[in-house]
Design a protein around this motif. Sequence first.
Motif, short mmCIF file in Angstrom:
data_model
loop_
_atom_site.label_atom_id
_atom_site.label_comp_id
_atom_site.label_asym_id
_atom_site.label_seq_id
_atom_site.Cartn_x
_atom_site.Cartn_y
_atom_site.Cartn_z
N LEU A 1 0.83 -1.20 0.00
CA LEU A 1 0.00 0.00 0.00
C LEU A 1 0.86 1.25 0.00
O LEU A 1 0.58 2.22 -0.73
N ALA A 2 1.93 1.25 0.82
CA ALA A 2 2.83 2.40 0.86
C ALA A 2 3.53 2.59 -0.48
O ALA A 2 3.69 3.73 -0.95
N LEU A 3 3.91 1.48 -1.13
CA LEU A 3 4.56 1.56 -2.44
C LEU A 3 3.60 2.11 -3.48
O LEU A 3 3.97 2.96 -4.30
N ARG A 4 2.36 1.64 -3.43
CA ARG A 4 1.36 2.12 -4.38
C ARG A 4 1.08 3.61 -4.17
O ARG A 4 0.94 4.37 -5.13
N LEU A 5 1.02 4.04 -2.91
CA LEU A 5 0.80 5.45 -2.60
C LEU A 5 1.96 6.29 -3.12
O LEU A 5 1.74 7.37 -3.70
N TRP A 6 3.18 5.81 -2.98
CA TRP A 6 4.35 6.54 -3.46
C TRP A 6 4.29 6.68 -4.97
O TRP A 6 4.59 7.74 -5.53
N ILE A 7 3.91 5.60 -5.66
CA ILE A 7 3.83 5.63 -7.12
C ILE A 7 2.78 6.63 -7.59
O ILE A 7 3.00 7.41 -8.52
N VAL A 8 1.61 6.64 -6.92
CA VAL A 8 0.54 7.55 -7.30
C VAL A 8 0.95 9.00 -7.09
O VAL A 8 0.71 9.87 -7.94
N LEU A 9 1.62 9.29 -5.97
CA LEU A 9 2.00 10.66 -5.65
C LEU A 9 3.12 11.17 -6.56
O LEU A 9 3.24 12.37 -6.78
N HIS A 10 3.92 10.27 -7.09
CA HIS A 10 5.06 10.69 -7.92
C HIS A 10 4.82 10.46 -9.40
O HIS A 10 5.72 10.66 -10.21
N SER A 11 3.63 10.03 -9.76
CA SER A 11 3.30 9.82 -11.17
C SER A 11 2.63 11.07 -11.72
O SER A 11 1.53 11.43 -11.29
N ARG A 12 3.29 11.72 -12.67
CA ARG A 12 2.74 12.95 -13.27
C ARG A 12 2.83 12.88 -14.79
O ARG A 12 3.41 13.73 -15.44
N VAL A 13 2.26 11.84 -15.33
CA VAL A 13 2.25 11.67 -16.78
C VAL A 13 1.23 12.62 -17.39
O VAL A 13 0.06 12.62 -17.01
N VAL A 14 1.68 13.45 -18.31
CA VAL A 14 0.81 14.43 -18.95
C VAL A 14 0.28 13.85 -20.26
O VAL A 14 1.06 13.49 -21.15
N VAL A 15 -1.03 13.76 -20.36
CA VAL A 15 -1.66 13.23 -21.57
C VAL A 15 -2.39 14.38 -22.27
O VAL A 15 -3.30 14.99 -21.68
N PRO A 16 -2.02 14.71 -23.50
CA PRO A 16 -2.70 15.81 -24.22
C PRO A 16 -4.18 15.50 -24.40
O PRO A 16 -4.56 14.39 -24.73
N ARG A 17 -5.03 16.49 -24.15
CA ARG A 17 -6.47 16.31 -24.32
C ARG A 17 -7.11 17.66 -24.59
O ARG A 17 -6.55 18.71 -24.27
N GLU A 18 -8.29 17.61 -25.17
CA GLU A 18 -8.99 18.85 -25.53
C GLU A 18 -9.69 19.48 -24.35
O GLU A 18 -9.89 20.69 -24.32
N SER A 19 -10.10 18.69 -23.37
CA SER A 19 -10.80 19.23 -22.22
C SER A 19 -10.43 18.44 -20.98
O SER A 19 -9.98 17.30 -21.05
N LEU A 20 -10.63 19.07 -19.83
CA LEU A 20 -10.34 18.45 -18.54
C LEU A 20 -11.57 18.53 -17.66
O LEU A 20 -12.14 19.61 -17.47
N SER A 21 -11.95 17.42 -17.10
CA SER A 21 -13.04 17.42 -16.12
C SER A 21 -12.49 17.95 -14.81
O SER A 21 -11.54 17.41 -14.25
N LEU A 22 -13.09 19.03 -14.33
CA LEU A 22 -12.57 19.74 -13.17
C LEU A 22 -13.52 19.62 -11.98
O LEU A 22 -14.71 19.87 -12.10
N MET A 23 -12.97 19.24 -10.83
CA MET A 23 -13.74 19.23 -9.58
C MET A 23 -13.18 20.32 -8.68
O MET A 23 -11.99 20.34 -8.36
N VAL A 24 -14.04 21.26 -8.30
CA VAL A 24 -13.64 22.41 -7.50
C VAL A 24 -14.31 22.32 -6.13
O VAL A 24 -15.54 22.17 -6.05
N VAL A 25 -13.52 22.40 -5.08
CA VAL A 25 -14.07 22.35 -3.73
C VAL A 25 -14.20 23.78 -3.21
O VAL A 25 -13.20 24.49 -3.08
N ALA A 26 -15.40 24.21 -2.94
CA ALA A 26 -15.66 25.57 -2.47
C ALA A 26 -16.03 25.53 -0.99
O ALA A 26 -16.63 24.56 -0.51
N GLY A 27 -15.66 26.58 -0.28
CA GLY A 27 -15.99 26.67 1.14
C GLY A 27 -16.74 27.95 1.42
O GLY A 27 -16.82 28.86 0.58
#
Length: 259
Positions: free
Chosen positions: A18-44
């Motif tokens: 689990l710790a290894l998987r968490l490390w991989i997720v946090l350090h994985s920043r593969v950029v995939v070109p796309r026309e649009s991004l689904s955005l989730m915004v947290v408002a307070g």
Amino acid sequence: MESAVILAAVAGAAAVLLALRLWIVLHSRVVVPRESLSLMVVAGSGGHTTEILRLLEYLSNAYSPRHYVIADTDEMSAQKISSFELDRADRDPSTRSCERDGIMLQDTHVLQDIHVELHEKKGLNGNLVSRRVSLAGYQFPKYYIHRIPRSREVQQSWLSTVLSTLYSMWLSFPLTYRVKPDLVLCNGPGTCVPICVSALLLGILGIKKVIIVYVESICRVEHLSLSGKILFHLSDYFIVQWLTLKEKYPKSVYLGRIV
């Protein structure tokens, strides 16, 4: 005794994986070109919503659809978001109302690609029997407002805060799983913690890698907020607006005042 040792070994191996998987997720920043991004915004409530909406003014329509998450008792943020989206639509010619073939299309909260085509069917006597309008090629602003329970109320005890946060997280994961956003953007309200953890879980479970961008409030000059301290190590990009915070947290991103 042997069963206890085996159980402990299995638990240890699971924790390491689990710790290894968490490390991989946090350090994985593969950029995939796309026309649009689904955005989730947290408002307070209060200033958090005002700041996050100011930040959204600089984002193009490529960040669509936009999913806003607010606390279930936060009516003020819901009104601000609706007003912001309507003003945004008024400034964008592609989302304004238009009139074609005598049919007026007004602004709506649901984005559809539409093109007005008039299909008429006439009878033998030449009278109009039916009229059908097909819609394709016209854009309306697309956004959604979702509500989850507050993680912490004002002056709520820390013990009960843990329980309310767990409950909020329990309801946040199904929402995050259903939306599967490409990017989560937040700036400090307590509501953002369960959403960001849920987004992180999507990556850990191998469902989808969600980029988490945390922008610390402009009000935080020397110390991080509680949400900031929690999410500093869990976000992909942690943005601060004061050099004093950049000096204390070198891994953060300093862009100056952005709201």
